[in-house]
Design a protein around this motif. Structure first.
Motif, PDB file in Angstrom:
ATOM      1  N   ILE A  18       0.814  -1.208   0.000  1.00 59.95           N
ATOM      2  CA  ILE A  18       0.000   0.000   0.000  1.00 59.95           C
ATOM      3  C   ILE A  18       0.853   1.264   0.000  1.00 59.95           C
ATOM      4  O   ILE A  18       2.043   1.231   0.320  1.00 59.95           O
ATOM      5  CB  ILE A  18      -0.947   0.038   1.222  1.00 59.95           C
ATOM      6  CG1 ILE A  18      -0.154   0.031   2.533  1.00 59.95           C
ATOM      7  CG2 ILE A  18      -1.930  -1.122   1.172  1.00 59.95           C
ATOM      8  CD1 ILE A  18      -0.989   0.269   3.784  1.00 59.95           C
ATOM      9  N   GLU A  19       0.197   2.371  -0.353  1.00 59.61           N
ATOM     10  CA  GLU A  19       0.812   3.688  -0.265  1.00 59.61           C
ATOM     11  C   GLU A  19      -0.208   4.624   0.365  1.00 59.61           C
ATOM     12  O   GLU A  19      -1.377   4.629  -0.029  1.00 59.61           O
ATOM     13  CB  GLU A  19       1.194   4.199  -1.655  1.00 59.61           C
ATOM     14  CG  GLU A  19       1.830   5.577  -1.636  1.00 59.61           C
ATOM     15  CD  GLU A  19       2.204   6.041  -3.024  1.00 59.61           C
ATOM     16  OE1 GLU A  19       3.411   6.027  -3.328  1.00 59.61           O
ATOM     17  OE2 GLU A  19       1.287   6.404  -3.800  1.00 59.61           O
ATOM     18  N   PHE A  20       0.225   5.372   1.364  1.00 62.95           N
ATOM     19  CA  PHE A  20      -0.653   6.340   2.024  1.00 62.95           C
ATOM     20  C   PHE A  20       0.167   7.529   2.493  1.00 62.95           C
ATOM     21  O   PHE A  20       1.395   7.472   2.558  1.00 62.95           O
ATOM     22  CB  PHE A  20      -1.416   5.699   3.196  1.00 62.95           C
ATOM     23  CG  PHE A  20      -0.540   5.226   4.322  1.00 62.95           C
ATOM     24  CD1 PHE A  20      -0.329   6.015   5.435  1.00 62.95           C
ATOM     25  CD2 PHE A  20       0.069   3.976   4.273  1.00 62.95           C
ATOM     26  CE1 PHE A  20       0.482   5.569   6.481  1.00 62.95           C
ATOM     27  CE2 PHE A  20       0.867   3.524   5.310  1.00 62.95           C
ATOM     28  CZ  PHE A  20       1.076   4.329   6.419  1.00 62.95           C
ATOM     29  N   THR A  21      -0.534   8.609   2.798  1.00 67.31           N
ATOM     30  CA  THR A  21       0.098   9.826   3.289  1.00 67.31           C
ATOM     31  C   THR A  21      -0.333  10.044   4.732  1.00 67.31           C
ATOM     32  O   THR A  21      -1.497   9.833   5.064  1.00 67.31           O
ATOM     33  CB  THR A  21      -0.337  11.036   2.437  1.00 67.31           C
ATOM     34  OG1 THR A  21       0.001  10.767   1.074  1.00 67.31           O
ATOM     35  CG2 THR A  21       0.364  12.299   2.882  1.00 67.31           C
ATOM     36  N   GLU A  22       0.618  10.458   5.570  1.00 59.79           N
ATOM     37  CA  GLU A  22       0.288  10.720   6.968  1.00 59.79           C
ATOM     38  C   GLU A  22       0.917  12.026   7.418  1.00 59.79           C
ATOM     39  O   GLU A  22       1.952  12.444   6.898  1.00 59.79           O
ATOM     40  CB  GLU A  22       0.742   9.570   7.870  1.00 59.79           C
ATOM     41  CG  GLU A  22       2.230   9.353   7.917  1.00 59.79           C
ATOM     42  CD  GLU A  22       2.637   8.145   8.746  1.00 59.79           C
ATOM     43  OE1 GLU A  22       1.764   7.444   9.295  1.00 59.79           O
ATOM     44  OE2 GLU A  22       3.841   7.911   8.857  1.00 59.79           O
ATOM     45  N   ALA A  23       0.272  12.664   8.375  1.00 59.36           N
ATOM     46  CA  ALA A  23       0.788  13.898   8.958  1.00 59.36           C
ATOM     47  C   ALA A  23       1.921  13.562   9.920  1.00 59.36           C
ATOM     48  O   ALA A  23       1.896  12.525  10.586  1.00 59.36           O
ATOM     49  CB  ALA A  23      -0.322  14.635   9.700  1.00 59.36           C
ATOM     50  N   VAL A  24       2.911  14.442   9.980  1.00 54.99           N
ATOM     51  CA  VAL A  24       4.044  14.266  10.894  1.00 54.99           C
ATOM     52  C   VAL A  24       4.046  15.448  11.864  1.00 54.99           C
ATOM     53  O   VAL A  24       3.927  16.600  11.453  1.00 54.99           O
ATOM     54  CB  VAL A  24       5.379  14.218  10.119  1.00 54.99           C
ATOM     55  CG1 VAL A  24       6.550  14.072  11.082  1.00 54.99           C
ATOM     56  CG2 VAL A  24       5.362  13.095   9.106  1.00 54.99           C
ATOM     57  N   PHE A  25       4.146  15.135  13.158  1.00 53.95           N
ATOM     58  CA  PHE A  25       4.144  16.151  14.198  1.00 53.95           C
ATOM     59  C   PHE A  25       5.429  16.079  15.004  1.00 53.95           C
ATOM     60  O   PHE A  25       6.017  15.017  15.164  1.00 53.95           O
ATOM     61  CB  PHE A  25       2.940  15.963  15.135  1.00 53.95           C
ATOM     62  CG  PHE A  25       1.627  16.219  14.464  1.00 53.95           C
ATOM     63  CD1 PHE A  25       1.069  17.484  14.479  1.00 53.95           C
ATOM     64  CD2 PHE A  25       0.961  15.201  13.808  1.00 53.95           C
ATOM     65  CE1 PHE A  25      -0.137  17.729  13.851  1.00 53.95           C
ATOM     66  CE2 PHE A  25      -0.246  15.434  13.175  1.00 53.95           C
ATOM     67  CZ  PHE A  25      -0.794  16.704  13.190  1.00 53.95           C
ATOM     68  N   GLY A  26       5.863  17.206  15.521  1.00 54.61           N
ATOM     69  CA  GLY A  26       7.033  17.271  16.386  1.00 54.61           C
ATOM     70  C   GLY A  26       6.663  18.011  17.652  1.00 54.61           C
ATOM     71  O   GLY A  26       5.505  18.390  17.848  1.00 54.61           O
ATOM     72  N   GLY A  27       7.635  18.242  18.494  1.00 54.18           N
ATOM     73  CA  GLY A  27       7.363  18.938  19.753  1.00 54.18           C
ATOM     74  C   GLY A  27       6.895  17.960  20.809  1.00 54.18           C
ATOM     75  O   GLY A  27       7.089  16.755  20.711  1.00 54.18           O
ATOM     76  N   SER A  28       6.217  18.498  21.802  1.00 52.47           N
ATOM     77  CA  SER A  28       5.789  17.664  22.917  1.00 52.47           C
ATOM     78  C   SER A  28       4.389  17.113  22.676  1.00 52.47           C
ATOM     79  O   SER A  28       3.659  17.576  21.798  1.00 52.47           O
ATOM     80  CB  SER A  28       5.779  18.487  24.211  1.00 52.47           C
ATOM     81  OG  SER A  28       4.751  19.458  24.160  1.00 52.47           O
ATOM     82  N   PHE A  29       4.023  16.143  23.484  1.00 53.38           N
ATOM     83  CA  PHE A  29       2.682  15.556  23.405  1.00 53.38           C
ATOM     84  C   PHE A  29       1.617  16.602  23.721  1.00 53.38           C
ATOM     85  O   PHE A  29       0.572  16.651  23.105  1.00 53.38           O
ATOM     86  CB  PHE A  29       2.594  14.371  24.377  1.00 53.38           C
ATOM     87  CG  PHE A  29       1.258  13.708  24.394  1.00 53.38           C
ATOM     88  CD1 PHE A  29       0.857  12.872  23.362  1.00 53.38           C
ATOM     89  CD2 PHE A  29       0.369  13.921  25.446  1.00 53.38           C
ATOM     90  CE1 PHE A  29      -0.378  12.266  23.366  1.00 53.38           C
ATOM     91  CE2 PHE A  29      -0.870  13.318  25.462  1.00 53.38           C
ATOM     92  CZ  PHE A  29      -1.249  12.483  24.417  1.00 53.38           C
ATOM     93  N   ARG A  30       1.918  17.470  24.692  1.00 52.15           N
ATOM     94  CA  ARG A  30       0.949  18.494  25.103  1.00 52.15           C
ATOM     95  C   ARG A  30       0.833  19.633  24.105  1.00 52.15           C
ATOM     96  O   ARG A  30      -0.200  20.277  24.006  1.00 52.15           O
ATOM     97  CB  ARG A  30       1.336  19.073  26.458  1.00 52.15           C
ATOM     98  CG  ARG A  30       1.115  18.115  27.581  1.00 52.15           C
ATOM     99  CD  ARG A  30       1.551  18.770  28.884  1.00 52.15           C
ATOM    100  NE  ARG A  30       1.394  17.838  29.964  1.00 52.15           N
ATOM    101  CZ  ARG A  30       0.536  18.003  30.952  1.00 52.15           C
ATOM    102  NH1 ARG A  30      -0.228  19.066  30.977  1.00 52.15           N
ATOM    103  NH2 ARG A  30       0.450  17.115  31.902  1.00 52.15           N
TER     104      ARG A  30
END
Length: 125
Positions: A18-30
């Motif tokens: 499969i191929e899909f796109t996902e968002a990437v986040f950085g920083g803290s959980f909060r």
């Protein structure tokens, strides 16, 4: 090179590439920060439904990845189905599509059983 042309949002099975796109986040959980998006090409090694809420989870072997913080090819990772399906998912054709149909029927049977079990548990309360 594998070509991912067949839409399969909502119907990914073990054995699919499969191929899909996902968002990437950085920083803290909060206080997460949106960094961008990543394209992931992977083979579905395993899938399961959570007992309590039937959350579909995939175990993936990364074939290739590009974009923000790409994943390492060959690495194994897990993703919730809702995240794999979020932005649309495409797959490569199987050599024998009838084999995929059998895997899809088996997956749907497990999903139906998990939903029925959950309904019985909810009735008990």
């Amino acid at each position: 090179m594998t070509v991912f042309t067949i839409p399969c949002t909502g119907d990914v099975v073990t054995g699919d590439q499969i191929e899909f796109t996902e968002a990437v986040f950085g920083g803290s959980f909060r206080k997460p920060r949106y960094l961008g998006e990543r394209i992931v090409q992977a083979e579905v090694v395993r899938d399961s439904y959570g007992a309590a809420k039937q959350q579909h989870t995939f175990t993936l072997r990364v074939l290739a990845s590009s974009g923000v913080e790409p994943l390492t090819p060959g690495a194994t990772t897990t993703r919730k189905g809702r995240n794999v399906y979020r932005n649309g998912t495409r797959r490569a054709a199987w050599a024998v599509e009838a084999d995929r149909r059998a895997a899809l029927d088996e997956k749907h049977g497990r999903g139906d059983a998990a939903r029925a079990d959950r309904a019985l548990r909810k009735e008990a309360f």
